[in-house]
Design a protein around this motif. Structure first.
Motif, PDB file in Angstrom:
ATOM      1  N   GLN A  35       0.830  -1.198   0.000  1.00  0.00           N
ATOM      2  CA  GLN A  35       0.000   0.000   0.000  1.00  0.00           C
ATOM      3  C   GLN A  35       0.871   1.258   0.000  1.00  0.00           C
ATOM      4  O   GLN A  35       1.912   1.307   0.637  1.00  0.00           O
ATOM      5  CB  GLN A  35      -0.912   0.000   1.233  1.00  0.00           C
ATOM      6  N   LYS A  36       0.429   2.270  -0.716  1.00  0.00           N
ATOM      7  CA  LYS A  36       1.106   3.565  -0.696  1.00  0.00           C
ATOM      8  C   LYS A  36       0.277   4.547   0.136  1.00  0.00           C
ATOM      9  O   LYS A  36      -0.940   4.636  -0.028  1.00  0.00           O
ATOM     10  CB  LYS A  36       1.286   4.104  -2.119  1.00  0.00           C
ATOM     11  N   TYR A  37       0.960   5.280   0.997  1.00  0.00           N
ATOM     12  CA  TYR A  37       0.283   6.150   1.958  1.00  0.00           C
ATOM     13  C   TYR A  37       0.624   7.620   1.710  1.00  0.00           C
ATOM     14  O   TYR A  37       1.709   7.957   1.241  1.00  0.00           O
ATOM     15  CB  TYR A  37       0.686   5.776   3.379  1.00  0.00           C
ATOM     16  N   ASP A  38      -0.324   8.468   2.057  1.00  0.00           N
ATOM     17  CA  ASP A  38      -0.094   9.911   2.034  1.00  0.00           C
ATOM     18  C   ASP A  38       0.506  10.392   3.359  1.00  0.00           C
ATOM     19  O   ASP A  38       1.268  11.353   3.396  1.00  0.00           O
ATOM     20  CB  ASP A  38      -1.401  10.654   1.779  1.00  0.00           C
ATOM     21  N   VAL A  39       0.115   9.728   4.442  1.00  0.00           N
ATOM     22  CA  VAL A  39       0.613  10.076   5.778  1.00  0.00           C
ATOM     23  C   VAL A  39       0.922   8.802   6.551  1.00  0.00           C
ATOM     24  O   VAL A  39       0.116   7.863   6.556  1.00  0.00           O
ATOM     25  CB  VAL A  39      -0.425  10.902   6.571  1.00  0.00           C
ATOM     26  N   VAL A  40       2.088   8.776   7.175  1.00  0.00           N
ATOM     27  CA  VAL A  40       2.425   7.765   8.173  1.00  0.00           C
ATOM     28  C   VAL A  40       2.689   8.512   9.474  1.00  0.00           C
ATOM     29  O   VAL A  40       3.421   9.495   9.494  1.00  0.00           O
ATOM     30  CB  VAL A  40       3.668   6.935   7.769  1.00  0.00           C
ATOM     31  N   VAL A  41       2.065   8.038  10.551  1.00  0.00           N
ATOM     32  CA  VAL A  41       2.220   8.701  11.845  1.00  0.00           C
ATOM     33  C   VAL A  41       2.508   7.657  12.897  1.00  0.00           C
ATOM     34  O   VAL A  41       1.984   6.539  12.847  1.00  0.00           O
ATOM     35  CB  VAL A  41       0.966   9.531  12.221  1.00  0.00           C
ATOM     36  N   SER A  42       3.353   8.017  13.871  1.00  0.00           N
ATOM     37  CA  SER A  42       3.637   7.074  14.945  1.00  0.00           C
ATOM     38  C   SER A  42       4.039   7.785  16.227  1.00  0.00           C
ATOM     39  O   SER A  42       4.730   8.814  16.196  1.00  0.00           O
ATOM     40  CB  SER A  42       4.761   6.110  14.537  1.00  0.00           C
TER      41      SER A  42
END
Length: 286
Positions: free
Chosen positions: A180-187
Motif C-alpha cells: 500500500q502507498k500512503y499519504d501520511v504515516v504517523v507514529s
C-alpha cells in the motif's frame, strides 16, 4: 461531606504523589465519573453535601489513587481531543502532547486536496490517534498497526463505540511490509530510555505497558529507524511522516531522518517548550 471539603482531602492525601493542581485534576476526573459533573459545575457546587453512596465511591477511588494507580484506570476512560476513549492496563493513557501531534496532522492534511487519501498509524494503543484522524478527516482511509492483540482489541472497541471505520493490522513494524502507498504515516512509538525511568512517576512505571514505553539505552531510536525505512518505501511522493519524539533526542531524530533520505524536516516544540514532534516530507531531489 461537602464537595469542596472532599476536594481538599484529595489534595492533602495525594500530596506525596501529586502537586496541588495535579491532585485537583484527579478529583475533578473522579467526580466527573461518579457525579457526572464538569469541573465548572463542581466549583459552583463546592458547598453541596455529597450523597453517602457517591461519597463512599469517591473515597474508594482516592484510596486506589494513593497506591499510584492512574485515575484513568479507575474510571476506565481517558479524554482525548474532545472524545472519551476506553483505556486499561494494555494501552498507554493518551497524553496532551499527542493531542498536539494529532492537531498538527489534521490542520496540515486539511490543506491538501486529494482523492483516495491513505493514512497509516503505527502503534495503535487505545486507538486515540487513528480514530481521531478518521473522525476529523472523514474522507481519508485510515489504517493502524500494533504488535499487541490486547491493545488492538481495546482500540477496536473504541472505534466501534465512536462509529469510526478504521482498518486494524496486527504486526511488528520491525518486520512488517506491505504494498500500500500512503499519504501520511504517523507514529508515537516507544521512546523512553531505561536510564530515564528514575525520573518517571511510579503510576506510569507500575501500571502502564512497558512494551509501549521503553527502549534500550544503546539503541533508543530503533523504532524510529524502522518506521522511517518503512515510510520512505511506502509514502507517495510528497507524503508526510509524523512522529511524537523523546524530548531529549530531537536533534538525533532529525539527523536520522536526513540519513534515511527525508530532505524536508520540521522539528516542533510542544506547549511546554519541549522538542516533542517532527514532520518529514518525502520529496524527490531530482
Amino acid at each position: 461531606m461537602k464537595i469542596g471539603e472532599l476536594t481538599q482531602k484529595y489534595i492533602s492525601d495525594l500530596s506525596n504523589l501529586y502537586d496541588t493542581e495535579e491532585a485537583r485534576v484527579m478529583f475533578n476526573l473522579a467526580a466527573e465519573y461518579v457525579l457526572q459533573l464538569s469541573p465548572t459545575k463542581l466549583r459552583m457546587q463546592s458547598g453541596v453535601s455529597l450523597l453517602l453512596n457517591d461519597y463512599q465511591q469517591l473515597l474508594l477511588i482516592l484510596e486506589d489513587l494513593k497506591s499510584g494507580k492512574p485515575i484513568q484506570h479507575l474510571t476506565g476512560e481517558a479524554h482525548f481531543y474532545g472524545s472519551v476513549f476506553k483505556v486499561n492496563e494494555n494501552v498507554l493513557i493518551p497524553r496532551p502532547e499527542t493531542e498536539e501531534l494529532v492537531d498538527w496532522i489534521i490542520n496540515k492534511v486539511g490543506q491538501i486536496k486529494t482523492s483516495d487519501f491513505q493514512i497509516l498509524d503505527i502503534g495503535t494503543g487505545s486507538g486515540c490517534i487513528p480514530i481521531t484522524l478518521k473522525k476529523y478527516l472523514p474522507d481519508s482511509k485510515v489504517s493502524t498497526l500494533d504488535v499487541s492483540a490486547k491493545a488492538i482489541a481495546v482500540a477496536k472497541e473504541n472505534a466501534e463505540q465512536m462509529k469510526q471505520e478504521v482498518n486494524f493490522i496486527e504486526a511488528d513494524i520491525l518486520t512488517y511490509r506491505d504494498d500500500q502507498k500512503y499519504d501520511v504515516v504517523v507514529s508515537n512509538p516507544p521512546y523512553i530510555r531505561l536510564l530515564e525511568q528514575k525520573d518517571m512517576h511510579k503510576n506510569v512505571l507500575i501500571f502502564e505497558p512497558h512494551l509501549a514505553l521503553f527502549v534500550s539505552d544503546e539503541d533508543p531510536l530503533i523504532f524510529y529507524k524502522a518506521i522511517a525505512d518503512f515510510a520512505f518505501d511506502s509514502l507517495k511522493e510528497n507524503g508526510l511522516l509524523f512522529f511524537e519524539i523523546n524530548e531529549y533526542l530531537g536533534r538525533e531524530t532529525l539527523e536520522m531522518l536526513k540519513s534515511k533520505g527525508f530532505n524536508t524536516i520540521e522539528l516542533r516544540k510542544d506547549m511546554q517548550g519541549k522538542d516533542r514532534m517532527i514532520m518529514a516530507t518525502k520529496t524527490s531531489i531530482y
